[in-house]
Structures are given as structure tokens and as C-alpha cells.
Design a protein around this motif. Sequence first.
Motif, PDB file in Angstrom:
ATOM      1  N   TYR A   1      -6.849  -9.015  14.545  1.00  7.24           N
ATOM      2  CA  TYR A   1      -7.805 -10.112  14.730  1.00  7.24           C
ATOM      3  C   TYR A   1      -7.197 -11.426  14.248  1.00  7.24           C
ATOM      4  O   TYR A   1      -6.271 -11.439  13.428  1.00  7.24           O
ATOM      5  N   LEU A   2      -7.731 -12.510  14.762  1.00  9.59           N
ATOM      6  CA  LEU A   2      -7.225 -13.843  14.422  1.00  9.59           C
ATOM      7  C   LEU A   2      -7.213 -14.082  12.915  1.00  9.59           C
ATOM      8  O   LEU A   2      -6.328 -14.747  12.403  1.00  9.59           O
ATOM      9  N   LYS A   3      -8.188 -13.564  12.197  1.00 14.16           N
ATOM     10  CA  LYS A   3      -8.282 -13.808  10.751  1.00 14.16           C
ATOM     11  C   LYS A   3      -7.336 -12.930   9.934  1.00 14.16           C
ATOM     12  O   LYS A   3      -7.206 -13.108   8.731  1.00 14.16           O
ATOM     13  N   GLN A   4      -6.659 -11.997  10.577  1.00 12.70           N
ATOM     14  CA  GLN A   4      -5.749 -11.085   9.878  1.00 12.70           C
ATOM     15  C   GLN A   4      -4.312 -11.579   9.935  1.00 12.70           C
ATOM     16  O   GLN A   4      -3.913 -12.253  10.881  1.00 12.70           O
ATOM     17  N   ASP A   5      -3.556 -11.196   8.911  1.00 11.39           N
ATOM     18  CA  ASP A   5      -2.117 -11.457   8.934  1.00 11.39           C
ATOM     19  C   ASP A   5      -1.467 -10.478   9.901  1.00 11.39           C
ATOM     20  O   ASP A   5      -1.914  -9.342  10.043  1.00 11.39           O
ATOM     21  N   ILE A   6      -0.411 -10.918  10.544  1.00 11.59           N
ATOM     22  CA  ILE A   6       0.328 -10.043  11.446  1.00 11.59           C
ATOM     23  C   ILE A   6       1.329  -9.244  10.606  1.00 11.59           C
ATOM     24  O   ILE A   6       2.124  -9.835   9.877  1.00 11.59           O
ATOM     25  N   PRO A   7       1.283  -7.908  10.687  1.00 11.84           N
ATOM     26  CA  PRO A   7       2.213  -7.075   9.903  1.00 11.84           C
ATOM     27  C   PRO A   7       3.583  -7.000  10.591  1.00 11.84           C
ATOM     28  O   PRO A   7       3.953  -6.003  11.196  1.00 11.84           O
ATOM     29  N   TYR A   8       4.336  -8.088  10.486  1.00 11.70           N
ATOM     30  CA  TYR A   8       5.587  -8.238  11.238  1.00 11.70           C
ATOM     31  C   TYR A   8       6.569  -7.094  11.042  1.00 11.70           C
ATOM     32  O   TYR A   8       7.125  -6.578  12.006  1.00 11.70           O
ATOM     33  N   GLU A   9       6.805  -6.698   9.798  1.00  8.16           N
ATOM     34  CA  GLU A   9       7.832  -5.679   9.538  1.00  8.16           C
ATOM     35  C   GLU A   9       7.448  -4.330  10.143  1.00  8.16           C
ATOM     36  O   GLU A   9       8.282  -3.647  10.722  1.00  8.16           O
ATOM     37  N   VAL A  10       6.190  -3.944  10.003  1.00  5.75           N
ATOM     38  CA  VAL A  10       5.735  -2.674  10.587  1.00  5.75           C
ATOM     39  C   VAL A  10       5.810  -2.747  12.106  1.00  5.75           C
ATOM     40  O   VAL A  10       6.245  -1.799  12.766  1.00  5.75           O
ATOM     41  N   LEU A  11       5.409  -3.876  12.679  1.00  7.45           N
ATOM     42  CA  LEU A  11       5.450  -4.017  14.140  1.00  7.45           C
ATOM     43  C   LEU A  11       6.880  -3.970  14.662  1.00  7.45           C
ATOM     44  O   LEU A  11       7.137  -3.372  15.708  1.00  7.45           O
ATOM     45  N   LYS A  12       7.824  -4.584  13.943  1.00  6.02           N
ATOM     46  CA  LYS A  12       9.227  -4.518  14.371  1.00  6.02           C
ATOM     47  C   LYS A  12       9.676  -3.063  14.466  1.00  6.02           C
ATOM     48  O   LYS A  12      10.336  -2.664  15.414  1.00  6.02           O
ATOM     49  N   GLN A  13       9.287  -2.284  13.468  1.00  2.00           N
ATOM     50  CA  GLN A  13       9.652  -0.875  13.450  1.00  2.00           C
ATOM     51  C   GLN A  13       8.963  -0.134  14.603  1.00  2.00           C
ATOM     52  O   GLN A  13       9.592   0.663  15.298  1.00  2.00           O
ATOM     53  N   ILE A  14       7.683  -0.401  14.817  1.00  2.00           N
ATOM     54  CA  ILE A  14       6.939   0.243  15.908  1.00  2.00           C
ATOM     55  C   ILE A  14       7.552  -0.098  17.253  1.00  2.00           C
ATOM     56  O   ILE A  14       7.761   0.791  18.105  1.00  2.00           O
ATOM     57  N   PHE A  15       7.866  -1.371  17.471  1.00  3.67           N
ATOM     58  CA  PHE A  15       8.445  -1.776  18.756  1.00  3.67           C
ATOM     59  C   PHE A  15       9.819  -1.154  18.961  1.00  3.67           C
ATOM     60  O   PHE A  15      10.141  -0.688  20.051  1.00  3.67           O
ATOM     61  N   ALA A  16      10.630  -1.135  17.912  1.00  8.82           N
ATOM     62  CA  ALA A  16      11.968  -0.535  18.022  1.00  8.82           C
ATOM     63  C   ALA A  16      11.877   0.963  18.321  1.00  8.82           C
ATOM     64  O   ALA A  16      12.618   1.479  19.157  1.00  8.82           O
ATOM     65  N   GLU A  17      10.966   1.650  17.673  1.00  7.77           N
ATOM     66  CA  GLU A  17      10.805   3.094  17.886  1.00  7.77           C
ATOM     67  C   GLU A  17      10.216   3.406  19.261  1.00  7.77           C
ATOM     68  O   GLU A  17      10.540   4.433  19.857  1.00  7.77           O
ATOM     69  N   THR A  18       9.347   2.536  19.759  1.00  6.15           N
ATOM     70  CA  THR A  18       8.703   2.760  21.052  1.00  6.15           C
ATOM     71  C   THR A  18       9.658   2.444  22.198  1.00  6.15           C
ATOM     72  O   THR A  18       9.731   3.172  23.178  1.00  6.15           O
ATOM     73  N   LEU A  19      10.396   1.328  22.066  1.00  9.21           N
ATOM     74  CA  LEU A  19      11.253   0.898  23.164  1.00  9.21           C
ATOM     75  C   LEU A  19      12.669   1.419  22.989  1.00  9.21           C
ATOM     76  O   LEU A  19      13.455   1.434  23.875  1.00  9.21           O
TER      77      LEU A  19
END
Length: 108
Positions: A90-108
Motif C-alpha cells: 500500500y502507498l502508506k507502507q515502505d517498500i521492502p526492497y531487499e526482500v523484493l530483489k531476492q524474490i525477483f531474482a529467484e522468480t526470474l
Amino acid sequence: MNEQVKEYIDKYSDEIIDMYNNLRQVIFDSVSCELKETLWAKIPSYYAGESFVRLIPFKDHINIEAQAVTWHKEELAGYKITPKGMVQIYLKQDIPYEVLKQIFAETL
């Protein structure tokens, strides 16, 4: 940015566009392979071969569809994960950049 994706995203608020652009950049920064950016069923999608990540904007949040989301539920404890395994940011939340980098790398 793919022209169709740009036209699709431009109909949202500036806050959602900014969040989308930040998430899009994280996707590209997370992988070394070339990605195909396209609209799939009117949803912005990023492909590496058969693997994909989708960013689905709404008026107050963005859903992220990526196979590896479910592997990181504990690290995403402060975020809603849908029954289909998408994480909602959500807009009011911080983006969990490090976790997302890991998720994107593992998915792609």
C-alpha cells in the motif's frame, strides 16, 4: 518503458506511478538477463523466458505476482499476501526492497 505499459500506468495517480516505477526498477536491478516488458491480459508483466513477475496497480496499492513470494512469507509479515500468493504493498507502507530483489531474482 514499453509504450503499452506506459499508457496503462499513466491513468493512475502520481503516487502509484512513482511506486510502480520504483518497483519496476527493482525488477530490472535484480536480474542480469534481458527482460521482456509487456501487457499480459492488461497487466504489466516482466518475462525471463517462461518465468514472470507482474505488477498490478490499484488506486491505493500495487499487487506483486511472483512465484517466490510464498517462499518469503516470514520476511513479508507486515504485508498482506493474497490467497493467490501475491503481496500487496500500500502507498502508506515502505517498500521492502531487499526482500523484493531476492524474490525477483529467484522468480526470474
